[in-house]
Structure formats: C-alpha cells, structure tokens
Design a protein around this motif. Structure first.
Motif, PDB file in Angstrom:
ATOM      1  N   GLU A 157       0.824  -1.135  -0.062  1.00 52.79           N
ATOM      2  CA  GLU A 157      -0.094  -0.206   0.055  1.00 52.79           C
ATOM      3  C   GLU A 157       0.793   1.280  -0.154  1.00 52.79           C
ATOM      4  OE1 GLU A 157      -3.590   0.104   2.529  1.00 52.79           O
ATOM      5  OE2 GLU A 157      -2.946  -2.045   3.207  1.00 52.79           O
ATOM      6  N   CYS A 169      -2.825   4.734   2.305  1.00 54.20           N
ATOM      7  CA  CYS A 169      -1.440   4.166   1.797  1.00 54.20           C
ATOM      8  C   CYS A 169      -0.206   4.376   2.418  1.00 54.20           C
ATOM      9  CB  CYS A 169      -1.633   4.317   0.323  1.00 54.20           C
ATOM     10  SG  CYS A 169      -2.966   3.742  -0.632  1.00 54.20           S
ATOM     11  N   ALA A 202      -1.364   2.426   6.451  1.00 60.37           N
ATOM     12  CA  ALA A 202      -0.832   1.045   6.476  1.00 60.37           C
ATOM     13  C   ALA A 202       0.331   0.980   7.417  1.00 60.37           C
ATOM     14  CB  ALA A 202      -0.004   1.043   4.992  1.00 60.37           C
TER      15      ALA A 202
END
Length: 312
Positions: free
Chosen positions: A114, A140, A144
């Motif tokens: 990600e 992302c 993450a």
C-alpha cells in the motif's frame, strides 16, 4: 507468528544498519521507537528503513518512469521478503532485517504494498478533490504504517474492543499524515504537489496555491488551516483509542509519536501562516520531554482530555 527465530550475527548487523538509518532519518518517530524493548525496536527500525527507501524513491530526482521502475523493483524485493527467500547472507541489510522481523512478529506486509501504491500516486502527480479522496492516499502512506506497526506492538490479552485496533491504528496514521500535509504545504507547493482537497481550497479561496510567505489575495488561509486542524484533531481523538489496547512500552511509543505531532498541530493552529514562512517543528528537548511523558503513561491517561480541549 512463525516461532521466534534467533538472530545470527549477520541478522544483528542488518538490524544495526536499520537502527542507524532510523536514528539518523526518522525524526519525530525515532523518539517513540527508542522506548520499545529490543526485539520490537529492531523490528520497527527494519520497517522504517524499508519505508524510508520507498519514500526516498518518490522524493528523489529521477524522472517519473525511472521512479516507477525503482518502485516495482522494491515491490519485487518485498515479494521475496514475504516469501522468505531472503537469506541472512543477502547483501541488502534492510531485506535481511525485515525478513527476520516478519518471522518474529505477525507483520501484515501487504501494508508496504500500500505504501508503494501511495508513492506511485505521488509519482503520477495525483491531486484530490475531496477529503475521501485524500484519505485514500493517507491510508496508503500512513494508515498502512500504523497497521504494520500494530503487527509489531500486538494487543494485550483481553483488551476491550481489540477487534478495532487495526482501524484505530489506521486512523491515527491519517491524523499524523494530515498534520504533515499542513506543516509541509509550502514545501509541497514548491515541488509541484498539492494534497489538501480541492473542494476545501475552493471553500476558503485558496485554489491558487501556496508559493509565497503570504496567502493568495482574498484567501482565508487561517480559516482553511483551522478547518483542517479540527479534522486532524478528530482523527487523533478516534485513533488514540488504540492506546489502552497496547502494553506499556508499545503504548509509550505510540503516545510519544502522537504527542509530538499533536503539539506540532497545536503550534500550527496558534499561527497558521507560520507554515508559509518555513517548516514548523518542535525543538529536540520538547520531543524528548513528550517521549518521557509517554513512558510515564501520562499521555495515555490524558490524551482524551487534551484532544477535547483542543477541539473546543
């Protein structure tokens, strides 16, 4: 977990390399990582070193095509780490350390995929129309990381609402990333990047961008910053629900990292135009003080009070 693998001399050397990278480059995060016990500190350093590599590709001077190629090469390396085919004699110390860490802790390595996806969004020069669009990017590149870190921290047995721990870690990552975006608004503009949602910029007359120490003519820049600060504080309030689910040292790490960023956010809120004059930061002694408070458990007990007060 796949057992508790012992750390050979090459693996320890690889961890030492990652810890050196973390100490030199992690900035705010290093204050929290230092509070962890050895195994978790090493694993977090390996995660940071790999993430730093990805970020450096995105922020580097290569052209877009070359950056994309480098990112795909890094993704291929991540596949090898995930498959466990990196041995301890590999010449890449970050890969060696992260492979060992992933065997030691249940780290959801897909979070690094990600991160690569998020940096590819930067390489493509994507902009964001709404907060929901920006939140996807933030998940992302930062949410993450929160979820990856939770794989190292773990949750305490019997923790209430532990099923939502990953959600809270993700939300905390969003809070940190939005704070970064506010801090770096002029620096990002100089690099041709705009992260704040276009609809927010339009609402406050700031669509022209931030290329000088003064806001665009007729812009309500202070209103824009305060609007985003309120959003970040709400994210912090939600994300910090993670703290009671963590053991003392892991909770101290999160409290230190978050405490530093919340203080940074407070400083931005007090003088919104400061972010146009230069990078807003905290002195090292203040960061160290926040870290010590985190270890004492003060921030874990008082974060809800402070966040609500800040939103008032």
């Amino acid at each position: 977990m796949n057992g508790t693998p012992t750390a050979s001399a090459p693996v320890l050397a690889a961890y030492s390399y990652c810890e050196a990278v973390t100490a030199q480059q992690a900035g705010n995060f290093s204050y929290g990582i230092r509070l962890l016990p050895t195994a978790k500190r090493r694993a977090m350093s390996a995660l940071y070193a790999f993430s730093r590599r990805v970020d450096d590709i995105g922020d580097g001077t290569l052209d877009a095509a070359s950056k994309t190629l480098r990112l795909e090469e890094t993704r291929a390396l991540l596949d090898r780490i995930r498959e466990g085919t990196v041995d301890e004699d590999d010449t890449d110390p970050v890969a060696v350390a992260l492979t060992h860490a992933a065997r030691r802790f249940p780290i959801p390595l897909g979070g690094l995929d990600e991160l690569i996806d998020g940096v590819q969004m930067d390489v493509r020069g994507e902009t964001y129309e709404t907060w929901d669009d920006l939140a996807l990017y933030c998940r992302c590149v930062a949410g993450a990381i929160g979820r990856l870190s939770l794989g190292v921290f773990g949750t305490v047995p019997g923790a209430r609402d532990a099923a939502r721990a990953s959600e809270y870690a993700d939300t905390l990552g969003l809070a940190l990333q939005l704070t970064n975006i506010l801090r770096d608004v002029r620096e990002d503009a100089a690099n041709g990047r705009t992260y704040l949602p276009a609809e927010d910029l339009a609402k406050f007359g700031c669509s022209a961008g931030f290329h000088s120490a003064t806001p665009p003519p007729g812009a309500d820049f202070t209103g824009l910053v305060q609007y985003e600060v309120r959003r970040a504080r709400a994210l912090f309030a939600e994300g910090m629900k993670l703290l009671p689910m963590l053991d003392r040292r892991s909770g101290a790490c999160v409290a230190a990292m978050s405490g530093i960023y919340r203080r940074l956010l407070d400083r931005i809120a007090q003088d919104p135009r400061a972010v146009l004059r230069g990078r807003v930061s905290l002195p090292g002694r203040e960061k160290a003080y926040v870290a010590v408070r985190g270890l004492s458990g003060f921030d874990a007990r008082s974060v809800h009070r402070q966040t609500v007060k800040g939103r008032a």
